[in-house]
Design an enzyme around this catalytic site. Structure first.
Site, mmCIF file in Angstrom:
data_model
loop_
_atom_site.group_PDB
_atom_site.id
_atom_site.type_symbol
_atom_site.label_atom_id
_atom_site.label_comp_id
_atom_site.label_asym_id
_atom_site.label_seq_id
_atom_site.Cartn_x
_atom_site.Cartn_y
_atom_site.Cartn_z
ATOM 1 N N SER B 52 0.881 -1.126 -0.009
ATOM 2 C CA SER B 52 -0.065 0.143 -0.208
ATOM 3 C C SER B 52 0.800 1.353 -0.137
ATOM 4 O O SER B 52 0.142 2.272 -0.055
ATOM 5 C CB SER B 52 -0.836 0.092 1.153
ATOM 6 O OG SER B 52 -0.313 0.082 2.369
ATOM 7 N N HIS B 53 2.240 1.089 0.270
ATOM 8 C CA HIS B 53 2.949 2.350 0.291
ATOM 9 C C HIS B 53 4.104 2.254 -0.916
ATOM 10 O O HIS B 53 5.209 2.852 -0.889
ATOM 11 C CB HIS B 53 3.508 2.523 1.455
ATOM 12 C CG HIS B 53 2.760 3.219 2.524
ATOM 13 N ND1 HIS B 53 1.983 2.493 3.468
ATOM 14 C CD2 HIS B 53 2.224 4.459 2.639
ATOM 15 C CE1 HIS B 53 1.287 3.419 4.178
ATOM 16 N NE2 HIS B 53 1.538 4.470 3.648
ATOM 17 N N GLU B 193 -7.323 -0.364 4.348
ATOM 18 C CA GLU B 193 -7.831 -1.688 4.819
ATOM 19 C C GLU B 193 -9.514 -1.622 4.570
ATOM 20 O O GLU B 193 -10.017 -2.504 3.998
ATOM 21 C CB GLU B 193 -7.478 -2.205 6.132
ATOM 22 C CG GLU B 193 -7.816 -3.316 6.213
ATOM 23 C CD GLU B 193 -7.105 -4.437 5.480
ATOM 24 O OE1 GLU B 193 -7.496 -5.538 5.315
ATOM 25 O OE2 GLU B 193 -5.834 -4.076 5.516
#
Lengths: 345, 345
Positions: B52-53, B193
């Protein structure tokens, strides 16, 4: 001391509480400077409705004295290992006097450098951290405080004790109001809470800790002999580790495991260090200080407007009541405290 | 770029990832200095298995550029408002370059004064904080970092958003090893999430958040339009408030509510500030540094010996694997990224 505490309580003014605390602490043999400093945190705890950090701690302090874990007349020694760092060696005495000696230096350094840190080393710790950060916030500083304790708490994912209850406290100045202050253990609950369940013979929730074999248990005594859990799963566990590092090795003092080992089964309060960081908002904000503090107030309003409570509000409400009406000490606790005096008398 | 990612993945070396990130970021119109700084955090995220990063954030960054919330060529401006304080005004650009400009000054000040703080102001933030604290820990410093975001999270006891996801990151130097690092949101879960649950049409646990009417809900979209909860009840909520204060009003920058208001519905990344505190262990420890760092290692061993994981271990394991084998980008994500290039081409 006056009547009015009911059949099971003794009503005392805060001056009475102070006098009682000083009398008991003096009777343990503590030097006058330590008596004054320690008594004030007990008065503050009783005043703020924190029964577990009020005069109950006279029993805790007396126990540490009786077990020989505390130096009665240690004279704290201050030094300045770096321009923005101060350090007080407490010489094995209670932490309160060490903080009092370091506090003006920390405040001065925070104002001069913008940020500063104070380490308390070699002190016996049984009190809350909020008195420290509240005092600094009342001087206009934002402050953080950390201290390990004894190894009673398992890291998340494990079942054997490594961490202490490792509190984190924070204070923020609010012009014209009481500071925003919080102070919480990174353990799932306070250890005293489990102790209360044990005394009452009540089961504890099964997420509070493990027995000595690493199994989840609802038996309070088993948790006390096994390991407590951290709050908030892996996140709380990470914070507990941070507290160990910042208020242990970073300042050359003991971890909670080392503190428990040094206690050698005597059952005294933790010995070790505390780290306090202070930031001066004026350092970043200069002349715009008041405007930006006002923006913080808008956030507090957004919290309270929806019925949520700020973490310090319950204490401040109790404080206002205690200043007006005094406090009520449970009869059994009052008797236990008076017995300490009789033993010494 | 090479085959081997499987039917649904594209395998890339880290150099490929870097080249791709730079190409896409350049195509958005970002200046070269910003391209380099931003690309590195995406390479680091992808390398460490933080999908996610990683390059996913190219879509996020491109969106902030498209929505006009980020300055493409802002030149960060450094000043030193107090001896132990540094401040970088990012001029509305992405945060990474501002940190790069402030970092050597922060390191220098921490070594000179024992403790120092760096404020990043007026920066657009979409990345993790661990790259910052890891970089400082690799220079031998203990470091804390905080940043607000957009008001998406309700204070405990309330149901309406006040806080951002408000991460706290910490880094600790370990001689001869990767630093101890954690970086977590003070919200119950990452916002991404909940977004993943929404996309998948899956319900979320009912303790993740509230709908816009303040009722607990299992509908991901309702939480996104309502309020997330903090982790750890009142304790997590208190920490979230602390992050707002330290990386908001303390440094003269926006709270999460102000940042969301400033976004004015554009859906860009949060704009605001970040606070980084660095402590030099040598400040307190002097020549005894190595001995005390060794005592920290004993604590890490006590954690790992019982099978518990240190918070950074999973990332470091992924890093070792990625350096050896490269990474696999999901096919759909790779296509979305390539589409960004086509749109610009």
């Amino acid at each position: 001391m006056s009547p009015g505490g009911g059949p099971e309580g003794v009503r005392l003014s805060l001056d009475d509480v102070r006098a009682l605390a000083r009398q008991v602490l003096s009777a343990t043999g503590l030097s006058a400077a330590h008596v004054d400093a320690v008594a004030e945190t007990m008065v503050a705890g009783e005043r703020d409705g924190c029964a577990s950090h009020g005069v109950y701690r006279l029993l805790v302090a007396a126990n540490s004295v009786a077990k020989g874990v505390v130096s009665l007349d240690a004279e704290p020694v201050l030094d300045e290992p770096a321009p923005a760092l101060a350090r007080v060696d407490g010489g094995g005495g209670f932490a309160q006097l060490a903080f009092e000696r370091g506090r003006p230096v920390l405040v001065d350094k925070a104002r001069r450098f913008g940020i500063a840190a104070l380490a308390l080393n070699n002190v016996v710790h049984f009190a809350a951290l909020w008195p420290e950060v509240e005092a600094l916030a009342r001087e206009g500083l934002a402050a953080l405080a950390f201290t390990p304790s004894h190894a009673w708490v398992a890291p998340e994912g494990g079942t054997r004790p490594v961490f202490g209850t490792n509190p984190i406290a924070f204070g923020w100045p609010r012009p014209g109001r009481d500071p925003f202050v919080f102070d919480f253990a990174t353990s799932a609950v306070a250890r005293g809470e489990i102790e209360l369940h044990r005394r009452a013979g009540r089961p504890v929730p099964d997420h509070w800790g493990y027995d000595a074999d690493g199994a989840a248990t609802t038996v309070a005594e088993a948790v006390l002999g096994g390991a407590m859990r951290t709050f908030g799963g892996h996140k709380g566990s990470a914070l507990a580790a941070m507290v160990e590092l910042l208020a242990g090795p970073l300042i050359g003092d003991m971890t909670s495991q080392e503190s428990l080992a040094a206690d050698a089964g005597r059952g005294g309060s933790p010995i070790g260090g505390e780290l306090i960081i202070a930031l001066d908002p004026a350092g970043f904000l200069g002349g715009a200080l008041a405007d930006h503090l006002e923006r913080a107030e808008a956030m507090f309003e957004a919290i309270e407007a929806q019925g949520a409570r700020l973490p310090s509000q319950r204490r401040y409400a109790a404080r206002a009541r205690s200043l007006r009406e005094g406090v009520v000490i449970p009869g059994a606790l009052h008797r236990d405290i008076m017995m300490l005096l009789e033993q010494k008398g």
